[in-house]
Design an enzyme around this catalytic site. Sequence first.
Site, PDB file in Angstrom:
ATOM      1  N   ASP A  80      21.475  10.795 -31.092  1.00 21.10           N
ATOM      2  CA  ASP A  80      22.350  10.175 -30.106  1.00 21.10           C
ATOM      3  C   ASP A  80      23.747  10.202 -30.696  1.00 21.10           C
ATOM      4  O   ASP A  80      23.954   9.797 -31.839  1.00 21.10           O
ATOM      5  CB  ASP A  80      21.932   8.741 -29.783  1.00 21.10           C
ATOM      6  CG  ASP A  80      22.642   8.242 -28.537  1.00 21.10           C
ATOM      7  OD1 ASP A  80      22.578   8.931 -27.494  1.00 21.10           O
ATOM      8  OD2 ASP A  80      23.267   7.170 -28.583  1.00 21.10           O
ATOM      9  N   PHE A 163      30.856  21.586 -26.550  1.00 21.48           N
ATOM     10  CA  PHE A 163      30.591  20.896 -25.294  1.00 21.48           C
ATOM     11  C   PHE A 163      31.130  19.480 -25.403  1.00 21.48           C
ATOM     12  O   PHE A 163      31.660  19.073 -26.445  1.00 21.48           O
ATOM     13  CB  PHE A 163      29.094  20.891 -24.971  1.00 21.48           C
ATOM     14  CG  PHE A 163      28.223  20.330 -26.070  1.00 21.48           C
ATOM     15  CD1 PHE A 163      27.877  18.993 -26.087  1.00 21.48           C
ATOM     16  CD2 PHE A 163      27.760  21.142 -27.094  1.00 21.48           C
ATOM     17  CE1 PHE A 163      27.088  18.475 -27.101  1.00 21.48           C
ATOM     18  CE2 PHE A 163      26.962  20.635 -28.114  1.00 21.48           C
ATOM     19  CZ  PHE A 163      26.628  19.291 -28.114  1.00 21.48           C
TER      20      PHE A 163
END
EC number: 3.6.1.66
Length: 213
Positions: A80, A163
């Site tokens: 995460d 990204f």
Amino acid sequence: MSAPQPTVRRVLLASRNAKKLAELRRVVDAAGIVGLDVVGLDAVPKYPEEPETGATFEENALIKARAGARATGLPCLADDSGLSVDALNGMPGVLSARWSGRHGDDAANNDLLLSQIADVPDERRGAAFVSACALVKPDGSETVVRGQWRGIILREALGANGFGYDPLFIPDDAAAAGRTSAELSAQEKDSLSHRGKALAQLVPALAALAASD
């Protein structure tokens, strides 16, 4: 009589992000670890994925890794990660992927971030990418690590690689030579990035997994 084939152990990365999967495979290869077959969620039967309700990156990584290990019986690694902006008191943080309200809409997230810090002077546009990686084995053992990558936020996007917020982030590292994360090659990013730093800390655990009976 032919020699016995080495045992290959599957490790699940709890993600459908092809770039994250490729990054983990590069880390495993660079570390010289043999006997691990790293696969993503698309390679295993679909299972209910639990919502990421944690208040920290570590909590969310563990939620995903525990669910993957429990559902598949495989060692499961989950990441995460997100962007912590100094001028926003650490936000977007765990909300990074859905900062604009639409999960994974990179352009909208970037546009909202830029508008929120439009009046922040250049010297106060510091930020850090943060990654927490959790490795959970079917026996319940857990390893959690954290990596951080400091830099500054630009006023416009540059670069087509990467990204998320990569096109807005210029790392502090001299090796980046003033380029954004989206202007670095995959290999350069692996050696500098928050996720690369976190995954590097998991190499001993992954090597032990490959060598286990």
